[in-house]
Design an enzyme around this catalytic site. Structure first.
Site, PDB file in Angstrom:
ATOM      1  N   HIS A 263      11.039  -6.253   4.687  1.00  0.00           N
ATOM      2  CA  HIS A 263      12.117  -5.317   5.001  1.00  0.00           C
ATOM      3  C   HIS A 263      12.629  -4.722   3.706  1.00  0.00           C
ATOM      4  CE1 HIS A 263      15.829  -3.720   6.708  1.00  0.00           C
ATOM      5  NE2 HIS A 263      15.223  -3.824   7.877  1.00  0.00           N
ATOM      6  N   ASP A 314      10.907  -6.970  14.643  1.00  0.00           N
ATOM      7  CA  ASP A 314       9.737  -6.598  15.452  1.00  0.00           C
ATOM      8  C   ASP A 314       8.818  -7.784  15.740  1.00  0.00           C
ATOM      9  OD1 ASP A 314      10.511  -3.936  15.611  1.00  0.00           O
ATOM     10  OD2 ASP A 314       9.631  -3.485  13.658  1.00  0.00           O
TER      11      ASP A 314
HETATM   12  N1  COA Z   1       2.533  -7.391   4.545  1.00  0.00           N
HETATM   13  C1  COA Z   1       1.945  -7.574   3.365  1.00  0.00           C
HETATM   14  N2  COA Z   1       2.494  -7.228   2.200  1.00  0.00           N
HETATM   15  C2  COA Z   1       3.717  -6.669   2.253  1.00  0.00           C
HETATM   16  C3  COA Z   1       4.392  -6.458   3.445  1.00  0.00           C
HETATM   17  C4  COA Z   1       3.761  -6.848   4.622  1.00  0.00           C
HETATM   18  N3  COA Z   1       4.350  -6.680   5.803  1.00  0.00           N
HETATM   19  N4  COA Z   1       5.589  -5.900   3.186  1.00  0.00           N
HETATM   20  C5  COA Z   1       5.676  -5.738   1.879  1.00  0.00           C
HETATM   21  N5  COA Z   1       4.536  -6.215   1.304  1.00  0.00           N
HETATM   22  C6  COA Z   1       4.240  -6.279  -0.106  1.00  0.00           C
HETATM   23  C7  COA Z   1       3.921  -4.922  -0.671  1.00  0.00           C
HETATM   24  O1  COA Z   1       2.571  -4.613  -0.534  1.00  0.00           O
HETATM   25  C8  COA Z   1       4.357  -5.103  -2.092  1.00  0.00           C
HETATM   26  O2  COA Z   1       3.357  -5.847  -2.746  1.00  0.00           O
HETATM   27  P1  COA Z   1       2.947  -5.519  -4.249  1.00  0.00           P
HETATM   28  O3  COA Z   1       4.209  -5.718  -5.051  1.00  0.00           O
HETATM   29  O4  COA Z   1       1.864  -6.461  -4.520  1.00  0.00           O
HETATM   30  O5  COA Z   1       2.520  -4.070  -4.221  1.00  0.00           O
HETATM   31  C9  COA Z   1       5.581  -5.994  -1.982  1.00  0.00           C
HETATM   32  O6  COA Z   1       5.403  -6.727  -0.772  1.00  0.00           O
HETATM   33  C10 COA Z   1       6.878  -5.251  -1.952  1.00  0.00           C
HETATM   34  O7  COA Z   1       6.830  -4.341  -0.878  1.00  0.00           O
HETATM   35  P2  COA Z   1       7.526  -2.936  -0.849  1.00  0.00           P
HETATM   36  O8  COA Z   1       6.530  -1.946  -0.364  1.00  0.00           O
HETATM   37  O9  COA Z   1       8.222  -2.651  -2.127  1.00  0.00           O
HETATM   38  O10 COA Z   1       8.623  -3.138   0.204  1.00  0.00           O
HETATM   39  P3  COA Z   1       9.351  -1.972   0.943  1.00  0.00           P
HETATM   40  O11 COA Z   1      10.781  -2.227   0.828  1.00  0.00           O
HETATM   41  O12 COA Z   1       8.907  -0.616   0.535  1.00  0.00           O
HETATM   42  O13 COA Z   1       8.758  -2.174   2.397  1.00  0.00           O
HETATM   43  C11 COA Z   1       8.464  -2.357   4.655  1.00  0.00           C
HETATM   44  C12 COA Z   1       9.470  -2.482   3.507  1.00  0.00           C
HETATM   45  C13 COA Z   1       9.206  -2.697   5.939  1.00  0.00           C
HETATM   46  C14 COA Z   1       7.958  -0.930   4.744  1.00  0.00           C
HETATM   47  C15 COA Z   1       7.303  -3.327   4.438  1.00  0.00           C
HETATM   48  O14 COA Z   1       7.784  -4.636   4.297  1.00  0.00           O
HETATM   49  C16 COA Z   1       6.250  -3.248   5.510  1.00  0.00           C
HETATM   50  O15 COA Z   1       5.367  -2.403   5.452  1.00  0.00           O
HETATM   51  N6  COA Z   1       6.308  -4.127   6.560  1.00  0.00           N
HETATM   52  C17 COA Z   1       5.393  -4.051   7.645  1.00  0.00           C
HETATM   53  C18 COA Z   1       5.849  -3.038   8.680  1.00  0.00           C
HETATM   54  C19 COA Z   1       7.033  -3.509   9.458  1.00  0.00           C
HETATM   55  O16 COA Z   1       7.087  -4.643   9.911  1.00  0.00           O
HETATM   56  N7  COA Z   1       7.985  -2.598   9.656  1.00  0.00           N
HETATM   57  C20 COA Z   1       9.209  -2.879  10.379  1.00  0.00           C
HETATM   58  C21 COA Z   1      10.346  -2.914   9.411  1.00  0.00           C
HETATM   59  S1  COA Z   1      11.846  -3.396  10.213  1.00  0.00           S
END
Ligand code: COA
Length: 377
Positions: A263, A314
């Site tokens: 998140h 989710d």
């Molecule tokens: N699965 C695997 N790796 C994940 C991940 C996930 N669900 N969520 C984050 N990461 C990893 C990223 O790849 C990143 O890794 P890195 O540093 O090696 O590149 C690290 O964790 C930090 O992630 P970041 O992209 O900075 O977090 P964010 O704040 O931009 O992302 C989300 C938030 C929600 C977009 C992300 O966690 C995600 O894609 N989750 C899956 C989709 C989801 O469940 N969405 C509903 C949200 S309520």
């Protein structure tokens, strides 16, 4: 970067860490609260309808206010016939979210308040959409399978009526309560991507339907609401408790995102996921999906161990909806039938305290150059 006037611009990719506006609707600062009430208490003591009223009117309803609110919402469960005709003609493969985006747009044409941005008109439109959206989801669901729709029941609650319209039979009290909890948890979440989208649209003095249509488009994406439609597919692909660890490790090695984890704001876990988890588990076990629950437990352990990533809402919601016998394509539309309450509250707030939302961009294109006048072709 220079600007003609004003403070120097701040650059934050994805607007991370940026406070982009004020709201009195919800906060996540000391645990998620809607209008000051902790979401855990709302789930325990209130129905979705009471929470929707709270979001729209700022206070929990008195008994008579709730009765009248429920009546007004239920009176809007019948769709205009031209929309039902359109839903019949959509290709069967149309996704639930695409159909819903179109449906809300069409509903605007039949709403006499469409271009009135006053608070009273916005609340009337929000109440209509609360009634109409579940019917638009259910009708398209049945029509896409060549089946007849199920007529709505005005005597049932928001959640129970939806389950009834999808399944053709009244849900049990336990099913209704579990579904209602998920709707309360989905109803509002300050400046997430879709809510911010609705506010950007409203900030141009555009109308509530346009804002909600844009919100649906933003919610559909896999990184936002679209994640809940991918949970059961993931648990299926993981193969079961015996293969889950190897499957997750392989996915992480391939840099795949595991839906339902992580998140932008909650780095130590999402309180909503913790609230819904035992409820989803109980219903899943009772419905014979215990194997998925065991697999989910293993996936959670590995994600915490390997990535320090924790479930978001989710993750249990997808499993709960599966346990309720609902097909994947309905999960993000269900998010909409709840979040429309929060989105509408934000549109109202934006209209009442408006400042056009217009950030700057950091330019990365070529430097200033002259259009060639010769040898261009
Ligand atoms: N699965 C695997 N790796 C994940 C991940 C996930 N669900 N969520 C984050 N990461 C990893 C990223 O790849 C990143 O890794 P890195 O540093 O090696 O590149 C690290 O964790 C930090 O992630 P970041 O992209 O900075 O977090 P964010 O704040 O931009 O992302 C989300 C938030 C929600 C977009 C992300 O966690 C995600 O894609 N989750 C899956 C989709 C989801 O469940 N969405 C509903 C949200 S309520």
């Amino acid at each position: 970067m220079s600007t003609a006037s004003g403070p120097p611009p701040i650059y934050s990719p994805g607007l991370e860490g940026v406070i982009a506006g004020e709201t009195a609707i919800s906060t996540i600062e000391e645990g998620l609260c809607y209008r000051g009430y902790p979401v855990g208490e709302l789930v325990e003591h209130c129905t979705f309808e009471e929470v929707a009223f709270l979001l729209l009117y700022s206070e929990l309803p008195k008994r008579t206010e709730l009765v009248e609110f429920r009546k007004r919402v239920a009176a809007n469960r019948h769709l205009p016939q031209p929309l039902r005709t359109l839903l019949h003609t959509l290709p069967n493969a149309t996704s639930g979210m695409d159909s819903l985006r179109s449906s809300i747009s069409v509903l605007a044409h039949f709403d006499s308040d469409v271009n009135d941005n006053s608070r009273a008109a916005n609340i009337r439109k929000a109440e209509r959409l609360l009634g109409q959206i579940p019917s638009a989801i259910a009708d398209q669901y049945h029509f896409s399978q060549g089946a007849m729709g199920v007529a709505p029941r005005p005597d049932l609650s928001h959640g129970a009526n939806f389950l009834y319209m999808i399944r053709g039979a009244e849900p049990s009290a336990e099913e209704t309560k579990a579904f209602d909890v998920s709707l309360i948890l989905y109803a509002e979440h300050e400046f997430n991507a879709s809510t911010f989208t609705t506010r950007v649209v409203a900030s141009t003095e555009s109308d509530l339907h346009s804002s909600i249509v844009a919100g649906v488009g933003a919610l559909k994406g896999a990184l936002h609401g679209g994640a809940n439609e991918r949970i059961m597919e993931l648990l299926h692909d993981a193969g079961g408790p015996g293969t889950a660890e190897a499957w997750v490790m392989d996915a992480l090695a391939k840099k795949r995102r595991i839906m339902g984890f992580g998140h932008r704001i909650y780095k130590a876990g999402d309180v909503r996921a913790g609230i819904l988890k035992p409820i989803a588990r109980e219903l899943a076990d009772a419905a014979g999906f215990g194997k998925y629950e065991e697999t989910a437990e293993i996936v959670e352990g590995i994600m915490a161990r390997e990535k320090k990533l924790y479930p978001n809402l989710d993750w249990p919601a997808g499993r709960l909806y599966n346990a309720l016998g609902l097909k994947n394509s309905l999960y993000t539309p269900i998010f909409v039938m709840s979040r429309v309450a929060g989105w509408s509250a934000h549109v109202i707030e934006q209209h009442e305290h408006n400042r056009l939302i217009r950030p700057r961009s950091r330019y990365t294109g070529p430097g200033k150059r002259t259009v060639p006048t010769a040898d261009r072709w």
